[in-house]
Design an enzyme around this catalytic site. Sequence first.
Site, PDB file in Angstrom:
ATOM      1  N   SER A  50      81.434   1.135  25.250  1.00 46.58           N
ATOM      2  CA  SER A  50      82.188  -0.104  25.418  1.00 46.58           C
ATOM      3  C   SER A  50      82.626  -0.312  26.868  1.00 46.58           C
ATOM      4  O   SER A  50      83.084   0.609  27.532  1.00 46.58           O
ATOM      5  CB  SER A  50      83.428  -0.059  24.523  1.00 46.58           C
ATOM      6  OG  SER A  50      84.219  -1.197  24.749  1.00 46.58           O
ATOM      7  N   ASN A 110      87.855   3.232  37.122  1.00 47.05           N
ATOM      8  CA  ASN A 110      87.946   1.804  36.891  1.00 47.05           C
ATOM      9  C   ASN A 110      89.315   1.462  36.341  1.00 47.05           C
ATOM     10  O   ASN A 110      89.926   2.233  35.613  1.00 47.05           O
ATOM     11  CB  ASN A 110      86.840   1.321  35.957  1.00 47.05           C
ATOM     12  CG  ASN A 110      87.227   1.417  34.497  1.00 47.05           C
ATOM     13  OD1 ASN A 110      87.975   0.555  33.986  1.00 47.05           O
ATOM     14  ND2 ASN A 110      86.761   2.444  33.821  1.00 47.05           N
ATOM     15  N   ASN A 164      89.977   1.263  20.103  1.00 51.92           N
ATOM     16  CA  ASN A 164      90.313   1.961  21.338  1.00 51.92           C
ATOM     17  C   ASN A 164      91.815   2.223  21.334  1.00 51.92           C
ATOM     18  O   ASN A 164      92.602   1.293  21.452  1.00 51.92           O
ATOM     19  CB  ASN A 164      89.911   1.083  22.528  1.00 51.92           C
ATOM     20  CG  ASN A 164      90.317   1.688  23.861  1.00 51.92           C
ATOM     21  OD1 ASN A 164      90.774   2.824  23.923  1.00 51.92           O
ATOM     22  ND2 ASN A 164      90.151   0.911  24.916  1.00 51.92           N
ATOM     23  N   CYS A 173      94.542   3.755  26.501  1.00 51.73           N
ATOM     24  CA  CYS A 173      94.560   2.680  27.495  1.00 51.73           C
ATOM     25  C   CYS A 173      94.860   3.307  28.837  1.00 51.73           C
ATOM     26  O   CYS A 173      95.982   3.253  29.325  1.00 51.73           O
ATOM     27  CB  CYS A 173      95.592   1.630  27.155  1.00 51.73           C
ATOM     28  SG  CYS A 173      96.178   1.728  25.456  1.00 51.73           S
ATOM     29  N   GLY A 184      79.663  10.710  30.904  1.00 53.23           N
ATOM     30  CA  GLY A 184      78.744  11.234  31.902  1.00 53.23           C
ATOM     31  C   GLY A 184      77.310  11.413  31.468  1.00 53.23           C
ATOM     32  O   GLY A 184      76.536  12.069  32.155  1.00 53.23           O
ATOM     33  N   GLY A 208      77.415   5.124  29.129  1.00 51.56           N
ATOM     34  CA  GLY A 208      78.345   4.241  29.817  1.00 51.56           C
ATOM     35  C   GLY A 208      77.966   4.008  31.269  1.00 51.56           C
ATOM     36  O   GLY A 208      77.068   3.213  31.576  1.00 51.56           O
TER      37      GLY A 208
HETATM   38  C1  LIG Z   1      83.980  -0.191  33.753  1.00 50.15           C
HETATM   39  C2  LIG Z   1      84.344   0.454  32.452  1.00 50.15           C
HETATM   40  C3  LIG Z   1      84.957  -0.283  31.449  1.00 50.15           C
HETATM   41  C4  LIG Z   1      85.293   0.300  30.244  1.00 50.15           C
HETATM   42  N1  LIG Z   1      85.876  -0.457  29.251  1.00 50.15           N
HETATM   43  C5  LIG Z   1      86.168   0.111  28.048  1.00 50.15           C
HETATM   44  C6  LIG Z   1      86.705  -0.667  26.987  1.00 50.15           C
HETATM   45  O1  LIG Z   1      86.908  -1.869  27.105  1.00 50.15           O
HETATM   46  N2  LIG Z   1      87.009  -0.051  25.807  1.00 50.15           N
HETATM   47  C7  LIG Z   1      86.774   1.289  25.627  1.00 50.15           C
HETATM   48  O2  LIG Z   1      87.053   1.810  24.543  1.00 50.15           O
HETATM   49  N3  LIG Z   1      86.234   2.042  26.609  1.00 50.15           N
HETATM   50  C8  LIG Z   1      85.932   1.495  27.818  1.00 50.15           C
HETATM   51  N4  LIG Z   1      85.376   2.262  28.811  1.00 50.15           N
HETATM   52  C9  LIG Z   1      85.106   3.689  28.561  1.00 50.15           C
HETATM   53  C10 LIG Z   1      83.631   3.932  28.210  1.00 50.15           C
HETATM   54  O3  LIG Z   1      83.270   3.264  27.043  1.00 50.15           O
HETATM   55  C11 LIG Z   1      83.349   5.433  28.066  1.00 50.15           C
HETATM   56  O4  LIG Z   1      84.157   5.951  27.035  1.00 50.15           O
HETATM   57  C12 LIG Z   1      83.638   6.222  29.339  1.00 50.15           C
HETATM   58  O5  LIG Z   1      83.271   5.472  30.462  1.00 50.15           O
HETATM   59  C13 LIG Z   1      82.921   7.575  29.390  1.00 50.15           C
HETATM   60  O6  LIG Z   1      81.528   7.437  29.357  1.00 50.15           O
HETATM   61  P1  LIG Z   1      80.600   7.377  30.682  1.00 50.15           P
HETATM   62  O7  LIG Z   1      81.033   8.532  31.540  1.00 50.15           O
HETATM   63  O8  LIG Z   1      79.212   7.482  30.180  1.00 50.15           O
HETATM   64  O9  LIG Z   1      80.890   6.080  31.349  1.00 50.15           O
HETATM   65  C14 LIG Z   1      85.032   1.669  30.034  1.00 50.15           C
HETATM   66  C15 LIG Z   1      84.411   2.410  31.035  1.00 50.15           C
HETATM   67  C16 LIG Z   1      84.061   1.825  32.231  1.00 50.15           C
HETATM   68  C17 LIG Z   1      83.406   2.670  33.289  1.00 50.15           C
END
Ligand SMILES: Cc1cc2nc3c(=O)[nH]c(=O)nc-3n(C[C@H](O)[C@H](O)[C@H](O)COP(=O)(O)O)c2cc1C
Lengths: 303, 303, 228, 228
Positions: free
Chosen positions: A20, A68, A126, A129, A243, A264
């Site tokens: 997400s 972020n 989620n 926060c 990651g 992500g």
């Molecule tokens: C730019 C950005 C926006 C995100 N927005 C949300 C969100 O709206 N809701 C949520 O549950 N997680 C959000 N996440 C978290 C990601 O879904 C994910 O759990 C987290 O980034 C770890 O995975 P990754 O390392 O592959 O990015 C966001 C992450 C990023 C980088």
Amino acid sequence: MNLEVNIGGLKLKNPVMTASGTFGYGEEYAEFVDLNRLGAVVVKGLSLKPKEGNPPPRLVETASGMLNAIGLQNIGIERFIGEKLPFLRRFDTAVIVNFFGDSVDEYAEAAERLSATEGIHGLEMNISCPNKQAGWCIFGTDPKVTMRVVGAVRKKTALPLIVKLSPNVTDISLMARVAMEAGADAVSLINTITGMAIDIKTRRPRLANITGGLSGPAVKPIAVRMVYEVYRSLKIPIIGMGGIMNAGDAIEFLIAGASAVAVGTANFVNPRATTEIIDGIIDYMEKEGIGDIGSITGTVHAG
Amino acid sequence: MNLEVNIGGLKLKNPVMTASGTFGYGEEYAEFVDLNRLGAVVVKGLSLKPKEGNPPPRLVETASGMLNAIGLQNIGIERFIGEKLPFLRRFDTAVIVNFFGDSVDEYAEAAERLSATEGIHGLEMNISCPNKQAGWCIFGTDPKVTMRVVGAVRKKTALPLIVKLSPNVTDISLMARVAMEAGADAVSLINTITGMAIDIKTRRPRLANITGGLSGPAVKPIAVRMVYEVYRSLKIPIIGMGGIMNAGDAIEFLIAGASAVAVGTANFVNPRATTEIIDGIIDYMEKEGIGDIGSITGTVHAG
Amino acid sequence: MEEPHPGQFYMLEVSKGMDPLLKRAFSLFRRTPEGIRLLFRIKGKGTSILRDLREGTEITVLGPLGNGYPLPSDKESPLVIAGGIGIASVFSLAEKISKKAFVFYGARTERELFVAGELEKIYKELVVCTDDGSCGVKGTVVDAVNDFVRNRDGIHQPVIYACGPNVMLREIAKTAAANGISAYVSLEEHMACGIGACLGCVVKTKTGYKRVCKEGPIFAAAEIVWQP
Amino acid sequence: MEEPHPGQFYMLEVSKGMDPLLKRAFSLFRRTPEGIRLLFRIKGKGTSILRDLREGTEITVLGPLGNGYPLPSDKESPLVIAGGIGIASVFSLAEKISKKAFVFYGARTERELFVAGELEKIYKELVVCTDDGSCGVKGTVVDAVNDFVRNRDGIHQPVIYACGPNVMLREIAKTAAANGISAYVSLEEHMACGIGACLGCVVKTKTGYKRVCKEGPIFAAAEIVWQP
Ligand SMILES: Cc1cc2nc3c(=O)[nH]c(=O)nc-3n(C[C@H](O)[C@H](O)[C@H](O)COP(=O)(O)O)c2cc1C
Ligand SMILES: Cc1cc2nc3c(=O)[nH]c(=O)nc-3n(C[C@H](O)[C@H](O)[C@H](O)COP(=O)(O)OP(=O)(O)OC[C@H]3O[C@@H](n4cnc5c(N)ncnc54)[C@H](O)[C@@H]3O)c2cc1C
Ligand SMILES: Cc1cc2nc3c(=O)[nH]c(=O)nc-3n(C[C@H](O)[C@H](O)[C@H](O)COP(=O)(O)OP(=O)(O)OC[C@H]3O[C@@H](n4cnc5c(N)ncnc54)[C@H](O)[C@@H]3O)c2cc1C
Ligand SMILES: Cc1cc2nc3c(=O)[nH]c(=O)nc-3n(C[C@H](O)[C@H](O)[C@H](O)COP(=O)(O)O)c2cc1C
Ligand code: FES
Ligand code: FES
């Protein structure tokens, strides 16, 4: 070869979903990725009312990762249903809606509204926060509050309910257990880890929001450990993330205990990451003679 | 230009120390670094009895970081005093002994023994044991136990007492507060974050111990955030660490709220990292017209 | 530059960024008038980056590190044994004890025999073997050594120096023990500091964990607690 | 390859490792028969790596992205304004509206005036300024534009296209507003995805946050809520 997985009642054609907030509402990536190939599209977190989000700067790169502080900007559930969902429904891919609220009632109402909508296959709530300035959000760190908010949502939805846990806790298994007992069908982990970066010239935080959520390869070892801990202690399907950049990373999460994975930050680095990961998983299964992807979940030879 | 800092009664000629476990007992680096230049040498964690440590593999590299599961191997306090301390005493640099125990009594006895020894300027008690297989160590994650163990050590030592906190907690400020109330003169943060990596070919954990502690640039945003959180909520000197690779990183920690910093993983990447960081801090002070390094602590312009 | 001994190694910086983070260990391959030569096999990220470096690129190197091979006495007949890229570590030893060494060099297949040409001038006897028989004797280097030891003349006392995969070293250690021959092996472990500070690179010995980077990388085979 | 418009940009992969992680944004500088040209200033890690790449190295590029400059109508007189490396973004616009552009190009000092030579054939009038007077008029490009606007003939309706540091753009926006001139500015924000998905690159406008990578990077200056 069977790539299908069943996540607490949610059937996916393969275990690769989008994380997400990193895949917009799907349409942004349609140019790069055949959405039909994905296990699921998980959309940017939605709330009942639209949210403006935080002032910029919202992003800062860190070593092998990024912070972020988007501030959960979103167009609101109604506009999503009217403007974005019809596009997603054209694809033969599960649509999972990530959502949040500012109160238990808002969570419950959002879940109710989404559950009354055709074309949504699952909900991901989620409860972390990380972008909140006030330190952290109690929904995802105080077990009592977690119990209440998940319980309230559970009453309002018959859809598969995934609870997305915050990694900013002492005991992730405890939080997963609470979510499960409150009625979650699955847990997602991990959300971003709260972090901060400071510009030493101006002595200002690099994010307008001061703190933000760390994601990307930097956090992978922490995420894998958390998946492993929860898998060892509970019988609840896990969606692993944090990651994942390539198929090897995705498989690492599956072996640690995840039944599916979400991609992500990798989407930013390579917009075709999701489908390349699916291809890589198929390759791995062929090479290792694995007939059913579900069979490798939790097979780490440990202790 | 004044580089001196006072960490809860411990006077250091400059704010740059070595992080325990990454600088051996000092002598390993004497070939590369003039130990006289360091603010302090913090030695590898010691216990009353020598410890064998974990079986190999003990190390694995991760994206911009590394996991270690040394298992607190050490030669024991007596051999340290007999064989290693005399060497360190030849230098005009504060010697801080990092130590731990398996019980409250062991902690207290170790503190007592060390405090009776000439040539030790401060104690750093390690209450986080990320390499423990059993999940985690309650000394650093359960506030009640933290209170007891720090209190017991406090009774046995008049030396400046630094408590090194575990980052694997929901609320780092709470843990710092407990340490302070139990008598700590300063806190060190962060220790390594528990992580894991799996070899997808063998499906074995890459560390014999299964989990290990993550360190290096990958964790810096998390560490800076924790320093900032503790600084905002408490009046206790902070020694900041976690991914410091260069002078800019060290200054970032100072601005976030640290009174001194420790350099860990960077020593492996560049054995001269500590003194290069000191030089870099001096440069920064000259360029920015800072007369006293202590004056930048906690000066982040936030909120 | 400090003068290296055969069996010592260097830690090479592979990137100016933070990923890959740690230095990589490579044995002294040859000491030349101009400096040192290393020989490495492309394994993962770090070695791929090294391969792609432009000639003339400056990188930071730490070393020489570790203990190096103890040299044979005049009465001893050195058996120098290499499996695969293990040749990198023993080559300079063979060179140093020029023409005295009985060299055994094995690899899976001909393509994986490195620098066979350069070996030319430095051995007394050379046995090359490949698992698939594509070059030299078909079979493992362990078989060849066993043959040799079984048929040795008994005049000289052999002493073994070996570098290669762990399973090979373990078998060599068995042969040595069974025949009362001293054997020295060069071991590998993942390393962070390379100078004995992090305690990350230990190997189990009969007297406890020892650091490969400091007490090693060369160990008496009889000292090691070999893993099954 | 999709045909780029002046003002659009590309996201370039700068490393195969994980650090630096994110792609870097660079404006289309020139479209040539062979492909596209980019022009960049060495700023930090990413641009240093790009500088050190060997000719012929393949890297992944995403683009063209974003909206591009709206072209002037026949009645409009385009004022093309660049501060420093901002020239990279407006150059291809000036080239496209060949010989119609009044080009204002400022930098701190002569050394920081890029590609002044290549500008030759594409402007109607060119004003070069440097803060220190080392080349062209001494003063800022904002002063030069103000002068021009004050003394304009009134026949044509000027339209402004500007790229440069934020403070410069803010001042240009003021000039434009005060004189009832439309102005388009190219903005920068830290980016992750470059395609509108992450919501990371927003800028505050009178109708809420807009994504620089998607609704921009070119915005009507009057739309922006300029920060003091
Ligand atoms: C730019 C950005 C926006 C995100 N927005 C949300 C969100 O709206 N809701 C949520 O549950 N997680 C959000 N996440 C978290 C990601 O879904 C994910 O759990 C987290 O980034 C770890 O995975 P990754 O390392 O592959 O990015 C966001 C992450 C990023 C980088
Ligand atoms: C004392 C010593 C001497 C060595 N001499 C040579 C030599 O002369 N020629 C040669 O080709 N190789 C040699 N090696 C092995 C060489 O260090 C590894 O092949 C190399 O580190 C792989 O790095 P990579 O980034 O390409 O691989 P990756 O697999 O991507 O590396 C990931 C991590 O694992 C570590 N690692 C991987 N394999 C090994 C290994 N076998 N030993 C130690 N760490 C490893 C890396 O250092 C890195 O930290 C030696 C190792 C040691 C310990
Ligand atoms: C739409 C757009 C077009 C651009 N066009 C050009 C161009 O044509 N020529 C040119 O030289 N530069 C251009 N820039 C700026 C360029 O993207 C940055 O200079 C570059 O990203 C710096 O990377 P670095 O790793 O060298 O610097 P670092 O400071 O090490 O980068 C750290 C992080 O900050 C980001 N960052 C740093 N500066 C900027 C910036 N000004 N804008 C956005 N992100 C930044 C980087 O992308 C990276 O994520 C443009 C930026 C945008 C947004
Ligand atoms: C190999 C290794 C061994 C360590 N041993 C100890 C130890 O014995 N006691 C301790 O309190 N911390 C120990 N640490 C933690 C470091 O002191 C430091 O808190 C942590 O590594 C974060 O800093 P860094 O990212 O700069 O390495 C160790 C870290 C590493 C990498
Ligand atoms: S690599 Fe650090 S002790 Fe050997
Ligand atoms: S960079 Fe992701 S929305 Fe613009």
